[in-house]
Motif scaffolding. Sequence first.
Motif, mmCIF file in Angstrom:
data_model
loop_
_atom_site.group_PDB
_atom_site.id
_atom_site.type_symbol
_atom_site.label_atom_id
_atom_site.label_comp_id
_atom_site.label_asym_id
_atom_site.label_seq_id
_atom_site.Cartn_x
_atom_site.Cartn_y
_atom_site.Cartn_z
ATOM 1 N N VAL A 92 -66.393 50.537 -37.522
ATOM 2 C CA VAL A 92 -65.851 51.662 -36.764
ATOM 3 C C VAL A 92 -65.131 51.172 -35.511
ATOM 4 O O VAL A 92 -64.188 51.805 -35.030
ATOM 5 N N LEU A 93 -65.542 50.032 -34.991
ATOM 6 C CA LEU A 93 -64.955 49.493 -33.765
ATOM 7 C C LEU A 93 -63.742 48.605 -34.024
ATOM 8 O O LEU A 93 -63.115 48.123 -33.079
ATOM 9 N N SER A 94 -63.385 48.414 -35.285
ATOM 10 C CA SER A 94 -62.342 47.438 -35.605
ATOM 11 C C SER A 94 -60.971 47.822 -35.066
ATOM 12 O O SER A 94 -60.182 46.960 -34.696
ATOM 13 N N ASP A 95 -60.671 49.124 -34.997
ATOM 14 C CA ASP A 95 -59.363 49.564 -34.518
ATOM 15 C C ASP A 95 -59.423 50.166 -33.122
ATOM 16 O O ASP A 95 -58.433 50.714 -32.642
ATOM 17 N N ALA A 96 -60.585 50.114 -32.491
ATOM 18 C CA ALA A 96 -60.736 50.750 -31.180
ATOM 19 C C ALA A 96 -59.910 50.011 -30.141
ATOM 20 O O ALA A 96 -59.841 48.787 -30.127
ATOM 21 N N SER A 97 -59.274 50.786 -29.272
ATOM 22 C CA SER A 97 -58.444 50.177 -28.226
ATOM 23 C C SER A 97 -59.259 49.970 -26.961
ATOM 24 O O SER A 97 -60.273 50.599 -26.759
ATOM 25 N N GLN B 66 -70.719 55.326 -31.759
ATOM 26 C CA GLN B 66 -70.104 54.075 -31.331
ATOM 27 C C GLN B 66 -68.704 54.276 -30.758
ATOM 28 O O GLN B 66 -68.258 53.503 -29.918
ATOM 29 N N ARG B 67 -68.040 55.317 -31.229
ATOM 30 C CA ARG B 67 -66.637 55.520 -30.846
ATOM 31 C C ARG B 67 -66.306 57.001 -30.967
ATOM 32 O O ARG B 67 -66.448 57.591 -32.035
ATOM 33 N N SER B 68 -65.859 57.603 -29.884
ATOM 34 C CA SER B 68 -65.654 59.055 -29.882
ATOM 35 C C SER B 68 -64.317 59.471 -30.474
ATOM 36 O O SER B 68 -64.210 60.536 -31.084
ATOM 37 N N GLN B 69 -63.298 58.673 -30.299
ATOM 38 C CA GLN B 69 -61.967 59.077 -30.743
ATOM 39 C C GLN B 69 -61.709 58.591 -32.164
ATOM 40 O O GLN B 69 -61.139 57.522 -32.383
ATOM 41 N N LEU B 70 -62.134 59.397 -33.101
ATOM 42 C CA LEU B 70 -61.934 59.116 -34.516
ATOM 43 C C LEU B 70 -61.158 60.259 -35.154
ATOM 44 O O LEU B 70 -61.329 61.423 -34.788
ATOM 45 N N ASP B 71 -60.308 59.911 -36.103
ATOM 46 C CA ASP B 71 -59.620 60.921 -36.905
ATOM 47 C C ASP B 71 -60.440 61.149 -38.167
ATOM 48 O O ASP B 71 -60.725 60.201 -38.905
ATOM 49 N N VAL B 72 -60.803 62.396 -38.408
ATOM 50 C CA VAL B 72 -61.666 62.739 -39.533
ATOM 51 C C VAL B 72 -60.994 63.802 -40.390
ATOM 52 O O VAL B 72 -60.406 64.752 -39.865
ATOM 53 N N ILE B 73 -61.073 63.638 -41.687
ATOM 54 C CA ILE B 73 -60.686 64.700 -42.610
ATOM 55 C C ILE B 73 -61.959 65.251 -43.235
ATOM 56 O O ILE B 73 -62.700 64.517 -43.896
ATOM 57 N N ASP B 74 -62.230 66.519 -42.996
ATOM 58 C CA ASP B 74 -63.325 67.206 -43.672
ATOM 59 C C ASP B 74 -62.712 67.820 -44.928
ATOM 60 O O ASP B 74 -62.052 68.855 -44.870
ATOM 61 N N ALA B 75 -62.930 67.160 -46.055
ATOM 62 C CA ALA B 75 -62.238 67.543 -47.289
ATOM 63 C C ALA B 75 -62.906 68.692 -48.024
ATOM 64 O O ALA B 75 -62.356 69.198 -49.008
ATOM 65 N N THR B 76 -64.084 69.100 -47.574
ATOM 66 C CA THR B 76 -64.790 70.243 -48.165
ATOM 67 C C THR B 76 -65.296 71.110 -47.015
ATOM 68 O O THR B 76 -66.498 71.258 -46.813
#
Length: 255
Positions: free
Chosen positions: A250-255, A92-102
């Motif tokens: 996921v789209l709530s903060d999309a610009s 739905q949205r390509s520009q996401l910030d992700v933390i892979d914690a493991t």
Amino acid sequence: MASIPVLADHSQTPSLLRETQSVLSACDVQWLQAPAEGLFLRVENGCLGLVDGRALKQKPVVVDFVAGKARHRQLYGGGRSQAIAKAVGLHQRSQLDVIDATAGLGQDAFVLAGLGAQVRLLERHPWVYLLLSDGLARAQREGLEAATRMTLLPLAQDLESVGATDVVYLDPMFPEIGRKSAVKKPMALFQQLVGGDDDADALLPVALETARLRVVVKRPRLAPVLAGQAPTYALTGKSNRFDIYALRSVLSDAS
């Protein structure tokens, strides 16, 4: 923390040793002159690999984003239609910030970065951290675009200290009893080193506090949910399952 045995020919691999010196200096490294009887790390052919001294002919565990299975999966794994992309929200949205914690060997993080996500990686096992650091450095030297969107955070850092992010991705180690024959030798060697994540349940509440949009937990298909907490929904495949804890669209903060 026990020292990490590393076997290397300093005369043949000076560039790799220079580039990993800052990482190695953060760990207690025991330089070997000959192969150890148990597990150790070996510098060979410009790569850092995990080796079993009792099976030296066995292929070492190496993080290879340039020409390994991770690269093949990125190129031919199905893009945004694959389950991991849908679980994280990249369909739905390509520009996401992700933390892979493991982060482990970084394979899932590499796929997510290849689909456009900015991925910060956390790995607490010092041996695995060295393998991941080496593999990521080689990928960045080769100019792989996905690798430029991956940041390996310091070994001492944990999920509570990294700050907010769009998505937290968790893939705690979960040994599947009775299926050892189905585990390929390199992965079996990795599992032998790492074991299980006995405190995996404790990661979920921290992840829910850290993520703005969702938490994604990757589990074996028949494994129990993490911390006994039912997800918002799940995407189930043949062998794995993605439990999605949705907090906001996921789209709530999309610009």
